[in-house]
Write a protein that holds these residues in place. Sequence first.
Motif, PDB file in Angstrom:
ATOM      1  N   TYR A  90      -6.884  38.467  27.697  1.00 23.65           N
ATOM      2  CA  TYR A  90      -6.084  37.425  27.050  1.00 23.65           C
ATOM      3  C   TYR A  90      -4.665  37.485  27.617  1.00 23.65           C
ATOM      4  O   TYR A  90      -4.027  38.545  27.591  1.00 23.65           O
ATOM      5  N   ASP A  91      -4.179  36.374  28.116  1.00 24.91           N
ATOM      6  CA  ASP A  91      -2.854  36.307  28.731  1.00 24.91           C
ATOM      7  C   ASP A  91      -1.781  36.188  27.648  1.00 24.91           C
ATOM      8  O   ASP A  91      -1.763  35.237  26.864  1.00 24.91           O
ATOM      9  N   THR A  92      -0.847  37.157  27.622  1.00 23.08           N
ATOM     10  CA  THR A  92       0.258  37.125  26.655  1.00 23.08           C
ATOM     11  C   THR A  92       1.498  36.446  27.208  1.00 23.08           C
ATOM     12  O   THR A  92       2.447  36.200  26.453  1.00 23.08           O
ATOM     13  N   ALA A  93       1.516  36.172  28.513  1.00 26.36           N
ATOM     14  CA  ALA A  93       2.673  35.564  29.184  1.00 26.36           C
ATOM     15  C   ALA A  93       3.948  36.390  29.013  1.00 26.36           C
ATOM     16  O   ALA A  93       5.048  35.891  29.193  1.00 26.36           O
ATOM     17  N   GLY A  94       3.800  37.667  28.667  1.00 26.11           N
ATOM     18  CA  GLY A  94       4.964  38.525  28.494  1.00 26.11           C
ATOM     19  C   GLY A  94       5.775  38.211  27.260  1.00 26.11           C
ATOM     20  O   GLY A  94       6.952  38.563  27.171  1.00 26.11           O
ATOM     21  N   ALA A  96       6.077  38.345  22.968  1.00 26.94           N
ATOM     22  CA  ALA A  96       5.571  39.081  21.810  1.00 26.94           C
ATOM     23  C   ALA A  96       4.831  38.170  20.831  1.00 26.94           C
ATOM     24  O   ALA A  96       3.766  38.530  20.320  1.00 26.94           O
ATOM     25  N   SER A  97       5.373  36.999  20.571  1.00 27.76           N
ATOM     26  CA  SER A  97       4.719  36.107  19.613  1.00 27.76           C
ATOM     27  C   SER A  97       3.405  35.577  20.174  1.00 27.76           C
ATOM     28  O   SER A  97       2.409  35.427  19.446  1.00 27.76           O
ATOM     29  N   THR A  98       3.381  35.306  21.474  1.00 25.90           N
ATOM     30  CA  THR A  98       2.138  34.885  22.106  1.00 25.90           C
ATOM     31  C   THR A  98       1.103  36.002  22.040  1.00 25.90           C
ATOM     32  O   THR A  98      -0.087  35.762  21.774  1.00 25.90           O
ATOM     33  N   ALA A 124       4.118  46.077  18.924  1.00 23.98           N
ATOM     34  CA  ALA A 124       4.471  46.121  17.504  1.00 23.98           C
ATOM     35  C   ALA A 124       4.056  44.825  16.813  1.00 23.98           C
ATOM     36  O   ALA A 124       3.520  44.837  15.699  1.00 23.98           O
ATOM     37  N   ALA A 125       4.291  43.689  17.479  1.00 21.69           N
ATOM     38  CA  ALA A 125       3.922  42.393  16.908  1.00 21.69           C
ATOM     39  C   ALA A 125       2.409  42.273  16.756  1.00 21.69           C
ATOM     40  O   ALA A 125       1.910  41.753  15.748  1.00 21.69           O
ATOM     41  N   VAL A 126       1.675  42.763  17.735  1.00 24.81           N
ATOM     42  CA  VAL A 126       0.216  42.720  17.663  1.00 24.81           C
ATOM     43  C   VAL A 126      -0.286  43.608  16.530  1.00 24.81           C
ATOM     44  O   VAL A 126      -1.204  43.238  15.783  1.00 24.81           O
TER      45      VAL A 126
END
Length: 389
Positions: A90-94, A96-98, A124-126
């Motif tokens: 899964y691409d997070t695009a760097g 945190a919210s994504t 931390a967000a995940v």
Amino acid sequence: MVSGFAKLRNPLRIIGALLLTLVLTACQIGGGPVGLGTGPRVSGQTVEVAMLLPMSGGGGDAVLSRSLENAARLAAADVAGSATINITVYDTAGNASTAASRAQEAVSNGADVIVGPLRSDAAAAVGVAVANSNVAVLSFSNNTEIAGGNVLVLGYTFANTANRIVGYAARQGRSSIVLVHANNLAGEVARDAVRTAAARNGARIAATIPYEFSQVGVVNVVPQVTAAANAGANAVLLTSDSAGALPLFAQLLPENGLNTSAVQMMGLTRWDIPPATLEFSGLQGGWFTMPDTNAAANFNGRYAASYGGAPHALGGLGYDAIQAVAQTAGNGRLGASDFASAGQFNGAGGAFRFLNDGTNQRALSVAQIVNQQVSVIDPAPRRLGGAGF
């Protein structure tokens, strides 16, 4: 006294090479997530792994992400006889919210465990986003501030490295240490790790010298470091890395009166990455830690054979994550506490294990720079003794 960095002897070639190295800046402190320790039962021996990576991130993120994914798939092939590991990236695009959104999506899609993200703010967000699912998050960060609850950190931590290098130094009689650290968050985390290691291993911090993280800041503290070392200490421990202040200290300290033949130079970071670091005269004879060289050579060779090139310096963390998942899944659960109780894993850089607080302990070698080459003077243990720290 050198008045500024303009007087450094031909530093551009070496420092230019150092700055090409991709460095994972994981000390982005964030609030720790909350969560339960025991995860869902794994169906049979098939484990659905959601791998969160900044595939479309800026800088060198895409290169590192590809290396982490490749290493993970190499590990999945290695464990195929005992477990089936299905990896979905899964691409997070760097962002945190994504990363948090993609983690929730992954759990909805049936993920048994999350591997990644790359940096601590995203991890931390995940952790918060999936706390109620009881799915463990194996972050690639080395920031111990985010560890706990459902989040574990896979990265090489200052606490682990400090304990290894300071413990070795104390056993060699180099137990009076001048500690030099940047006056920033990463430097303060490193400082605290060294102080804890010194107390644990019977060493003494003879002086603690912070510096402003700038060229002028380094120049200004060089006389203080030299004076402290010459006042009876027998070791200087630098917490900076090759992309930061290390090259400057390596040249300026000997030029300003520090006898590196009498005072043991030590580092909290890898002094062999990039190899140009080994050329600095001020680091000759110096000690630093590195992964188990035999394990690392084996991993690097197999990675190159599979993918046609060398892995990123941090790529082996992807291999470690899947090895841990496969072994823990054999016990039928994949919660954070289950990883901690699973015992020792054999990773790309040697033996490692998770501790009950979500951090990790790794078997490290102590190396010395001899004639601009790396010489292992105390090999990494094959097994981790005791209950960790």
